[in-house]
Design a protein around this motif. Structure first.
Motif, PDB file in Angstrom:
ATOM      1  N   ARG A   7       6.941  -0.895  -6.862  1.00 35.89           N
ATOM      2  CA  ARG A   7       6.488  -0.376  -5.574  1.00 35.89           C
ATOM      3  C   ARG A   7       5.234  -1.113  -5.091  1.00 35.89           C
ATOM      4  O   ARG A   7       4.482  -1.682  -5.859  1.00 35.89           O
ATOM      5  N   ARG A   8       5.077  -1.092  -3.801  1.00 32.46           N
ATOM      6  CA  ARG A   8       3.861  -1.586  -3.165  1.00 32.46           C
ATOM      7  C   ARG A   8       3.713  -0.885  -1.830  1.00 32.46           C
ATOM      8  O   ARG A   8       4.695  -0.374  -1.281  1.00 32.46           O
ATOM      9  N   THR A   9       2.498  -0.852  -1.345  1.00 33.50           N
ATOM     10  CA  THR A   9       2.241  -0.203  -0.061  1.00 33.50           C
ATOM     11  C   THR A   9       2.815  -1.056   1.064  1.00 33.50           C
ATOM     12  O   THR A   9       2.693  -2.276   1.053  1.00 33.50           O
ATOM     13  N   ILE A  10       3.441  -0.382   2.023  1.00 33.04           N
ATOM     14  CA  ILE A  10       4.020  -1.068   3.188  1.00 33.04           C
ATOM     15  C   ILE A  10       3.187  -0.709   4.419  1.00 33.04           C
ATOM     16  O   ILE A  10       2.955   0.467   4.691  1.00 33.04           O
ATOM     17  N   ARG A  11       2.736  -1.746   5.118  1.00 30.65           N
ATOM     18  CA  ARG A  11       1.871  -1.483   6.286  1.00 30.65           C
ATOM     19  C   ARG A  11       2.484  -1.933   7.602  1.00 30.65           C
ATOM     20  O   ARG A  11       1.885  -1.795   8.657  1.00 30.65           O
ATOM     21  N   SER A  12       3.699  -2.529   7.550  1.00 29.38           N
ATOM     22  CA  SER A  12       4.374  -2.806   8.835  1.00 29.38           C
ATOM     23  C   SER A  12       5.849  -2.426   8.711  1.00 29.38           C
ATOM     24  O   SER A  12       6.485  -2.634   7.666  1.00 29.38           O
ATOM     25  N   ASN A  62      -7.679   3.871  14.172  1.00 29.85           N
ATOM     26  CA  ASN A  62      -6.663   3.008  14.804  1.00 29.85           C
ATOM     27  C   ASN A  62      -6.143   1.914  13.869  1.00 29.85           C
ATOM     28  O   ASN A  62      -5.784   0.820  14.326  1.00 29.85           O
ATOM     29  N   GLN A  63      -6.092   2.205  12.590  1.00 35.38           N
ATOM     30  CA  GLN A  63      -5.493   1.237  11.662  1.00 35.38           C
ATOM     31  C   GLN A  63      -4.109   0.905  12.202  1.00 35.38           C
ATOM     32  O   GLN A  63      -3.339   1.819  12.547  1.00 35.38           O
ATOM     33  N   PRO A  64      -3.745  -0.389  12.273  1.00 37.51           N
ATOM     34  CA  PRO A  64      -2.438  -0.743  12.825  1.00 37.51           C
ATOM     35  C   PRO A  64      -1.290   0.050  12.189  1.00 37.51           C
ATOM     36  O   PRO A  64      -0.363   0.466  12.880  1.00 37.51           O
ATOM     37  N   ILE A 126       5.942   3.300   2.418  1.00 42.90           N
ATOM     38  CA  ILE A 126       4.889   4.280   2.743  1.00 42.90           C
ATOM     39  C   ILE A 126       3.515   3.634   2.662  1.00 42.90           C
ATOM     40  O   ILE A 126       3.321   2.639   1.971  1.00 42.90           O
ATOM     41  N   CYS A 127       2.563   4.251   3.365  1.00 39.66           N
ATOM     42  CA  CYS A 127       1.150   3.885   3.199  1.00 39.66           C
ATOM     43  C   CYS A 127       0.325   5.166   3.287  1.00 39.66           C
ATOM     44  O   CYS A 127       0.445   5.925   4.256  1.00 39.66           O
ATOM     45  N   TYR A 128      -0.464   5.425   2.265  1.00 37.08           N
ATOM     46  CA  TYR A 128      -1.417   6.541   2.324  1.00 37.08           C
ATOM     47  C   TYR A 128      -2.507   6.189   3.318  1.00 37.08           C
ATOM     48  O   TYR A 128      -2.948   5.032   3.382  1.00 37.08           O
ATOM     49  N   LEU A 129      -2.973   7.166   4.066  1.00 35.01           N
ATOM     50  CA  LEU A 129      -4.113   6.966   4.960  1.00 35.01           C
ATOM     51  C   LEU A 129      -5.280   7.826   4.466  1.00 35.01           C
ATOM     52  O   LEU A 129      -5.313   9.046   4.687  1.00 35.01           O
ATOM     53  N   GLY A 130      -6.214   7.158   3.793  1.00 33.26           N
ATOM     54  CA  GLY A 130      -7.372   7.863   3.230  1.00 33.26           C
ATOM     55  C   GLY A 130      -8.331   8.320   4.304  1.00 33.26           C
ATOM     56  O   GLY A 130      -9.232   9.145   4.048  1.00 33.26           O
ATOM     57  N   THR A 131      -8.149   7.798   5.498  1.00 36.23           N
ATOM     58  CA  THR A 131      -8.981   8.175   6.639  1.00 36.23           C
ATOM     59  C   THR A 131      -8.860   9.672   6.968  1.00 36.23           C
ATOM     60  O   THR A 131      -9.704  10.211   7.677  1.00 36.23           O
ATOM     61  N   THR A 132      -7.831  10.308   6.430  1.00 40.29           N
ATOM     62  CA  THR A 132      -7.622  11.746   6.667  1.00 40.29           C
ATOM     63  C   THR A 132      -8.849  12.569   6.259  1.00 40.29           C
ATOM     64  O   THR A 132      -9.237  13.494   6.966  1.00 40.29           O
ATOM     65  N   ALA A 166       3.157  -7.781  -4.690  1.00 35.44           N
ATOM     66  CA  ALA A 166       2.577  -6.620  -5.380  1.00 35.44           C
ATOM     67  C   ALA A 166       1.114  -6.928  -5.690  1.00 35.44           C
ATOM     68  O   ALA A 166       0.770  -8.055  -6.038  1.00 35.44           O
ATOM     69  N   CYS A 167       0.245  -5.906  -5.537  1.00 35.07           N
ATOM     70  CA  CYS A 167      -1.180  -6.089  -5.863  1.00 35.07           C
ATOM     71  C   CYS A 167      -1.384  -6.085  -7.373  1.00 35.07           C
ATOM     72  O   CYS A 167      -0.580  -5.512  -8.101  1.00 35.07           O
ATOM     73  N   GLU A 168      -2.479  -6.642  -7.777  1.00 38.34           N
ATOM     74  CA  GLU A 168      -2.828  -6.634  -9.211  1.00 38.34           C
ATOM     75  C   GLU A 168      -3.250  -5.225  -9.647  1.00 38.34           C
ATOM     76  O   GLU A 168      -3.575  -4.384  -8.808  1.00 38.34           O
ATOM     77  N   ARG A 169      -3.230  -4.987 -10.933  1.00 39.68           N
ATOM     78  CA  ARG A 169      -3.765  -3.746 -11.499  1.00 39.68           C
ATOM     79  C   ARG A 169      -4.622  -4.111 -12.705  1.00 39.68           C
ATOM     80  O   ARG A 169      -4.434  -5.172 -13.310  1.00 39.68           O
ATOM     81  N   LEU A 170      -5.526  -3.210 -13.054  1.00 38.36           N
ATOM     82  CA  LEU A 170      -6.256  -3.371 -14.314  1.00 38.36           C
ATOM     83  C   LEU A 170      -5.238  -3.259 -15.448  1.00 38.36           C
ATOM     84  O   LEU A 170      -4.214  -2.590 -15.287  1.00 38.36           O
TER      85      LEU A 170
END
Ligand SMILES: Cc1cc2nc3c(=O)[nH]c(=O)nc-3n(C[C@H](O)[C@H](O)[C@H](O)COP(=O)(O)O)c2cc1C
Length: 250
Positions: A7-12, A62-64, A126-132, A166-170
């Motif tokens: 999995r990875r976050t999807i922003r578009s 207003n994050q895209p 999906i993308c979580y929005l922490g701005t909530t 995919a982003c890196e992880r520790l």
């Protein structure tokens, strides 16, 4: 496991809408999540209308991704419904306190993550929005949330237009402790963060922000103290306004 490991976050997202039947299926799976005392201390607000999504977007800076997603789903800690039930059944609710907020916030978060996993398993992004939790006051206004309801997180949902790397992880050993917490040492911090610091996009990110270290990008630019303190104040005021914090229970 494949879904989780890849999995990875999807922003578009594409313009394809999410069928109401599929959304219902995801929501039906979501409410099977573990929940404190089986009280289901959350509410889920699905925003489909473009006008409401546009009204919500400023609360997400207003994050895209907040404008581009066909659906925004806001998961709220909710003691309102449970309180009403208690009051209608000659039971006196004792939930105007921080512990109860935490309980409901956990329920809401767990439900959100179930929703995400279900969506990803169905090929959605999906993308979580922490701005909530930065602008909960604005979200409360747009979504008409009553006392004892606090927005916790928002999920942007749609069909992926692009699948990013995919982003890196520790490494696993950085985050897992067996039996008891094992203290970190300067050497182990160097070792555990080495891969993250060498990861090409992070090197570039540090350079673009004119910082000496990746950690400084986080402390000075992405999550600086002044912002954290300001948004803490906003959130605490919202918890007071929504009934979870009062001088007697603080
Ligand atoms: C609570 C939470 C809040 C987040 N808020 C945002 C956000 O506001 N905007 C965004 O683009 N991504 C947001 N994300 C996504 C993270 O940036 C992302 O999960 C992280 O960078 C790792 O990337 P990955 O999910 O693709 O592995 C958030 C994630 C979490 C768990």
């Amino acid at each position: 496991m494949d879904t989780l490991l890849n999995r990875r976050t999807i922003r578009s997202y594409t313009s394809q809408t999410v069928a109401p039947e599929l959304l219902n299926e995801l929501l039906a799976a979501t409410i099977r999540s573990s929940t404190t005392g089986n009280m289901q201390l959350y509410s889920i607000v699905v925003t489909r209308e473009e006008a409401t999504r546009k009204a919500l977007a400023p609360a997400h800076f207003n994050q895209p991704v907040s404008l581009n997603a066909p659906l925004l789903v806001t998961f709220c800690a909710d003691f309102n419904r449970f309180n009403l039930w208690c009051e209608q059944r000659q039971a006196v609710p004792g939930y105007a306190n921080f512990q109860s907020f935490m309980t409901a916030a956990l329920d809401a978060t767990i439900a959100a993550q179930t929703f995400c996993i279900a969506a990803e398993a169905k090929g959605l992004g999906i993308c979580y929005l922490g701005t909530t939790t930065y602008n909960p006051d604005k979200i409360i206004e747009v979504l008409n949330l009553p006392r004892f309801v606090v927005p916790i997180t928002t999920i942007a949902l749609g069909y992926p237009a692009q699948i990013p790397e995919a982003c890196e992880r520790l490494p696993l050993e950085a985050v897992v402790h067996y039996e008891a917490y094992q203290p970190y040492t300067p050497e182990s911090i160097d070792r555990l963060y080495a891969e993250k610091e060498a990861y090409a996009p992070n090197v570039q990110f540090t350079r673009e922000n004119n910082k000496e270290t990746l950690a400084q990008v986080f402390t000075d630019i992405r999550y600086p103290q002044a912002n954290n303190e300001h948004f803490s104040h906003v959130l605490l005021e919202v918890l007071k306004g929504q009934g979870f914090l009062n001088s007697e229970t603080l």
